[in-house]
Design a protein around this motif. Structure first.
Motif, PDB file in Angstrom:
ATOM      1  N   ALA A 141      12.667 -16.093  26.979  1.00 12.00           N
ATOM      2  CA  ALA A 141      12.522 -16.179  25.520  1.00 12.00           C
ATOM      3  C   ALA A 141      13.565 -17.111  24.919  1.00 12.00           C
ATOM      4  CB  ALA A 141      12.658 -14.791  24.917  1.00 12.00           C
ATOM      5  N   PRO A 142      13.175 -17.930  23.922  1.00  8.33           N
ATOM      6  CA  PRO A 142      14.156 -18.796  23.271  1.00  8.33           C
ATOM      7  C   PRO A 142      15.094 -17.950  22.415  1.00  8.33           C
ATOM      8  CG  PRO A 142      12.040 -18.917  22.137  1.00  8.33           C
ATOM      9  CD  PRO A 142      11.848 -18.006  23.311  1.00  8.33           C
ATOM     10  N   GLN A 143      16.348 -18.374  22.326  1.00 10.08           N
ATOM     11  CA  GLN A 143      17.315 -17.613  21.510  1.00 10.08           C
ATOM     12  C   GLN A 143      17.322 -18.175  20.086  1.00 10.08           C
ATOM     13  OE1 GLN A 143      18.826 -14.898  22.888  1.00 10.08           O
ATOM     14  NE2 GLN A 143      17.566 -15.419  24.643  1.00 10.08           N
ATOM     15  N   SER A 144      16.158 -18.198  19.452  1.00  7.79           N
ATOM     16  CA  SER A 144      16.077 -18.836  18.138  1.00  7.79           C
ATOM     17  C   SER A 144      15.963 -17.796  17.032  1.00  7.79           C
ATOM     18  CB  SER A 144      14.852 -19.773  18.115  1.00  7.79           C
ATOM     19  OG  SER A 144      14.545 -20.109  16.783  1.00  7.79           O
ATOM     20  N   LYS A 145      17.019 -17.721  16.227  1.00  7.41           N
ATOM     21  CA  LYS A 145      16.985 -16.777  15.102  1.00  7.41           C
ATOM     22  C   LYS A 145      16.012 -17.296  14.045  1.00  7.41           C
ATOM     23  CE  LYS A 145      21.225 -14.119  15.127  1.00  7.41           C
ATOM     24  NZ  LYS A 145      22.206 -14.809  15.982  1.00  7.41           N
ATOM     25  N   ALA A 146      15.948 -18.641  13.889  1.00 11.57           N
ATOM     26  CA  ALA A 146      15.082 -19.242  12.870  1.00 11.57           C
ATOM     27  C   ALA A 146      13.629 -18.837  13.110  1.00 11.57           C
ATOM     28  CB  ALA A 146      15.220 -20.752  12.891  1.00 11.57           C
ATOM     29  N   ARG A 147      13.236 -18.800  14.388  1.00 14.34           N
ATOM     30  CA  ARG A 147      11.849 -18.428  14.711  1.00 14.34           C
ATOM     31  C   ARG A 147      11.571 -16.972  14.311  1.00 14.34           C
ATOM     32  NH1 ARG A 147       9.904 -15.693  19.175  1.00 14.34           N
ATOM     33  NH2 ARG A 147       7.629 -15.690  19.100  1.00 14.34           N
ATOM     34  N   LEU A 148      12.517 -16.102  14.622  1.00 13.05           N
ATOM     35  CA  LEU A 148      12.347 -14.687  14.267  1.00 13.05           C
ATOM     36  C   LEU A 148      12.239 -14.510  12.753  1.00 13.05           C
ATOM     37  CD1 LEU A 148      14.543 -12.389  16.502  1.00 13.05           C
ATOM     38  CD2 LEU A 148      12.052 -12.528  16.326  1.00 13.05           C
ATOM     39  N   VAL A 149      13.077 -15.252  12.024  1.00 14.90           N
ATOM     40  CA  VAL A 149      13.060 -15.159  10.557  1.00 14.90           C
ATOM     41  C   VAL A 149      11.691 -15.591  10.025  1.00 14.90           C
ATOM     42  CG1 VAL A 149      14.018 -16.182   8.442  1.00 14.90           C
ATOM     43  CG2 VAL A 149      15.547 -15.429  10.285  1.00 14.90           C
ATOM     44  N   ARG A 150      11.155 -16.699  10.572  1.00 12.70           N
ATOM     45  CA  ARG A 150       9.830 -17.189  10.147  1.00 12.70           C
ATOM     46  C   ARG A 150       8.748 -16.138  10.418  1.00 12.70           C
ATOM     47  NH1 ARG A 150      11.532 -22.495  11.947  1.00 12.70           N
ATOM     48  NH2 ARG A 150      11.059 -21.983  14.099  1.00 12.70           N
ATOM     49  N   ASN A 151       8.743 -15.636  11.669  1.00 15.71           N
ATOM     50  CA  ASN A 151       7.689 -14.683  12.044  1.00 15.71           C
ATOM     51  C   ASN A 151       7.776 -13.402  11.215  1.00 15.71           C
ATOM     52  OD1 ASN A 151       7.091 -16.614  13.880  1.00 15.71           O
ATOM     53  ND2 ASN A 151       7.218 -15.316  15.688  1.00 15.71           N
ATOM     54  N   ILE A 152       8.981 -12.896  11.067  1.00 13.90           N
ATOM     55  CA  ILE A 152       9.155 -11.652  10.312  1.00 13.90           C
ATOM     56  C   ILE A 152       8.876 -11.885   8.826  1.00 13.90           C
ATOM     57  CG2 ILE A 152      10.855  -9.884   9.634  1.00 13.90           C
ATOM     58  CD1 ILE A 152      11.959 -10.172  12.541  1.00 13.90           C
ATOM     59  N   GLY A 153       9.225 -13.087   8.321  1.00 16.03           N
ATOM     60  CA  GLY A 153       8.944 -13.429   6.922  1.00 16.03           C
ATOM     61  C   GLY A 153       7.457 -13.419   6.634  1.00 16.03           C
ATOM     62  N   LEU A 154       6.678 -14.066   7.523  1.00 12.83           N
ATOM     63  CA  LEU A 154       5.218 -14.102   7.324  1.00 12.83           C
ATOM     64  C   LEU A 154       4.637 -12.697   7.412  1.00 12.83           C
ATOM     65  CD1 LEU A 154       4.595 -17.310   9.406  1.00 12.83           C
ATOM     66  CD2 LEU A 154       3.852 -17.037   7.043  1.00 12.83           C
ATOM     67  N   TRP A 155       5.174 -11.921   8.332  1.00  8.95           N
ATOM     68  CA  TRP A 155       4.729 -10.544   8.519  1.00  8.95           C
ATOM     69  C   TRP A 155       5.033  -9.723   7.265  1.00  8.95           C
ATOM     70  CZ3 TRP A 155       7.191  -6.679  12.544  1.00  8.95           C
ATOM     71  CH2 TRP A 155       6.444  -5.501  12.555  1.00  8.95           C
ATOM     72  N   ALA A 156       6.220  -9.921   6.695  1.00 12.75           N
ATOM     73  CA  ALA A 156       6.614  -9.152   5.512  1.00 12.75           C
ATOM     74  C   ALA A 156       5.647  -9.412   4.348  1.00 12.75           C
ATOM     75  CB  ALA A 156       8.038  -9.513   5.112  1.00 12.75           C
ATOM     76  N   VAL A 157       5.228 -10.679   4.193  1.00 11.73           N
ATOM     77  CA  VAL A 157       4.281 -11.006   3.112  1.00 11.73           C
ATOM     78  C   VAL A 157       2.975 -10.228   3.322  1.00 11.73           C
ATOM     79  CG1 VAL A 157       2.938 -12.858   2.042  1.00 11.73           C
ATOM     80  CG2 VAL A 157       5.301 -13.281   2.745  1.00 11.73           C
ATOM     81  N   VAL A 158       2.492 -10.228   4.560  1.00 15.36           N
ATOM     82  CA  VAL A 158       1.246  -9.501   4.871  1.00 15.36           C
ATOM     83  C   VAL A 158       1.432  -8.000   4.600  1.00 15.36           C
ATOM     84  CG1 VAL A 158      -0.338  -8.851   6.739  1.00 15.36           C
ATOM     85  CG2 VAL A 158       0.441 -11.213   6.535  1.00 15.36           C
ATOM     86  N   LEU A 159       2.579  -7.462   5.028  1.00 15.62           N
ATOM     87  CA  LEU A 159       2.839  -6.024   4.860  1.00 15.62           C
ATOM     88  C   LEU A 159       2.850  -5.624   3.388  1.00 15.62           C
ATOM     89  CD1 LEU A 159       5.582  -4.818   7.367  1.00 15.62           C
ATOM     90  CD2 LEU A 159       3.191  -4.125   7.204  1.00 15.62           C
ATOM     91  N   VAL A 160       3.440  -6.498   2.551  1.00 14.10           N
ATOM     92  CA  VAL A 160       3.548  -6.178   1.125  1.00 14.10           C
ATOM     93  C   VAL A 160       2.194  -6.329   0.433  1.00 14.10           C
ATOM     94  CG1 VAL A 160       4.568  -6.956  -1.057  1.00 14.10           C
ATOM     95  CG2 VAL A 160       5.995  -6.753   0.980  1.00 14.10           C
ATOM     96  N   LEU A 161       1.462  -7.404   0.781  1.00  9.21           N
ATOM     97  CA  LEU A 161       0.217  -7.671   0.055  1.00  9.21           C
ATOM     98  C   LEU A 161      -1.000  -6.895   0.586  1.00  9.21           C
ATOM     99  CD1 LEU A 161       0.532 -11.503  -0.672  1.00  9.21           C
ATOM    100  CD2 LEU A 161       0.970  -9.592  -2.201  1.00  9.21           C
ATOM    101  N   SER A 162      -0.935  -6.471   1.853  1.00  5.97           N
ATOM    102  CA  SER A 162      -2.095  -5.771   2.431  1.00  5.97           C
ATOM    103  C   SER A 162      -2.545  -4.545   1.646  1.00  5.97           C
ATOM    104  CB  SER A 162      -1.822  -5.387   3.885  1.00  5.97           C
ATOM    105  OG  SER A 162      -1.997  -6.531   4.666  1.00  5.97           O
ATOM    106  N   PRO A 163      -1.614  -3.639   1.286  1.00  9.08           N
ATOM    107  CA  PRO A 163      -2.076  -2.455   0.543  1.00  9.08           C
ATOM    108  C   PRO A 163      -2.684  -2.829  -0.805  1.00  9.08           C
ATOM    109  CG  PRO A 163       0.199  -2.192   1.275  1.00  9.08           C
ATOM    110  CD  PRO A 163      -0.173  -3.611   1.541  1.00  9.08           C
ATOM    111  N   LEU A 164      -2.268  -3.987  -1.355  1.00 11.31           N
ATOM    112  CA  LEU A 164      -2.761  -4.397  -2.675  1.00 11.31           C
ATOM    113  C   LEU A 164      -4.086  -5.143  -2.599  1.00 11.31           C
ATOM    114  CD1 LEU A 164       0.646  -5.768  -4.054  1.00 11.31           C
ATOM    115  CD2 LEU A 164      -0.391  -3.534  -4.485  1.00 11.31           C
ATOM    116  N   ILE A 165      -4.323  -5.849  -1.500  1.00 10.62           N
ATOM    117  CA  ILE A 165      -5.529  -6.683  -1.431  1.00 10.62           C
ATOM    118  C   ILE A 165      -6.456  -6.303  -0.272  1.00 10.62           C
ATOM    119  CG2 ILE A 165      -6.374  -9.075  -1.204  1.00 10.62           C
ATOM    120  CD1 ILE A 165      -3.769  -9.925  -2.636  1.00 10.62           C
ATOM    121  N   VAL A 166      -5.898  -6.215   0.952  1.00 12.05           N
ATOM    122  CA  VAL A 166      -6.756  -5.979   2.111  1.00 12.05           C
ATOM    123  C   VAL A 166      -7.362  -4.561   2.083  1.00 12.05           C
ATOM    124  CG1 VAL A 166      -6.846  -5.871   4.635  1.00 12.05           C
ATOM    125  CG2 VAL A 166      -5.545  -7.682   3.503  1.00 12.05           C
TER     126      VAL A 166
END
Ligand SMILES: [Zn+2]
Length: 262
Positions: free
Chosen positions: A39-64
């Motif tokens: 696995a790459p030791q990239s914090k930036a990648r984790l931040v991106r993936n978790i950021g996109l996930w957080a948007v889905v988590l917040v908006l899913s109960p409201l829209i999906v």
């Protein structure tokens, strides 16, 4: 079974969240102990993936969730009561919904406007459990809306949709994971479901491979419809999108709306 199913309809989100959460936790730990690729030791990648996930988590109960409920309340016909308590029908609905997801996945790749959204998922330059949730929210919302077509046409009950979602999420987390499973187990599972080896090739940064292995739960669709890549997973395959690089979180969020080469 009827009572058990009924109890699930009252708390579908809880079922989905606990199933996906347990699988995620297990595989998140598993891939750190038994890693397939380094696995790459990239914090930036984790931040991106978790950021996109957080948007889905917040908006899913409201829209999906409301979209899913809308479908459940507007079925075009009513299945006979005698069909209510049947494992066979539940299994059939899961297979049908996965068949729908397979063809939708092909569309997300082949229709340029849809690819703008799906590309955000493919730009990840490594695969692990965090990739399973790295989707642009637009893709998640449009997928939920388009799924109303099979759900309303086939009058699929909400509880079957929810069970499908729980299985779907679990397998999606598994096939994105970096878990090193024994080869014999991986080969056996691959006959039925999409395994990390199969899905890794879908993320190979060579367009011919990216446009193959579209299956989500069952591996049979790619074999049936000629989209199974002849290539086997190699751990040194470049992961991502051919001739493109991953981007920061904000750019990923805006990417579908930016005019640029796709
Ligand atoms: Zn894809």
């Amino acid at each position: 079974m009827e009572e058990w199913l009924a109890s699930l309809t009252t708390r579908p989100a809880a079922l989905k969240t606990s199933a996906a959460g347990a699988v995620f936790l297990l595989l998140f730990i598993g891939e750190r102990v038994f890693a397939a690729a380094r696995a790459p030791q990239s914090k930036a990648r984790l931040v991106r993936n978790i950021g996109l996930w957080a948007v889905v988590l917040v908006l899913s109960p409201l829209i999906v969730a409301p979209i899913t409920a809308l479908g459940a309340n507007h079925l075009l016909w009513r299945r006979p009561d005698a069909w209510a308590d049947g494992w066979l029908l539940l299994a059939l609905d899961v297979v049908l919904l996965d068949f729908w997801v397979y063809w939708m996945h092909r569309a997300w790749h082949r229709v340029p406007l849809l690819w703008r959204f799906h590309k955000v998922h493919h730009l990840d330059e490594f695969l692990d459990t965090t990739s399973a949730f790295r989707f642009h929210f637009g893709e998640v919302a449009v997928s939920a809306a388009l799924r109303l077509i099979p759900v309303t046409l086939l009058a699929i009950p909400l509880v079957h949709v929810v069970i499908f979602e729980a299985i779907f999420l679990s397998v999606v987390i598994f096939h994105h994971s970096n878990l090193r499973a024994p080869a014999v187990l991986e080969r056996t599972l691959a006959r039925l479901i999409v395994t990390p080896s199969i899905h890794w090739v879908h993320h190979h940064a060579i367009r011919r491979d990216t446009d193959s292995n579209y299956g989500a739960i069952f591996s049979v669709w790619d074999r049936l419809f000629g989209s199974f890549s002849p290539n086997r997973r190699r751990l040194d395959m470049k992961i991502g999108v051919e001739s493109l690089e991953d981007a920061p979180f904000l750019k990923l969020m805006l990417m579908p709306f930016l005019k640029e080469r796709i």
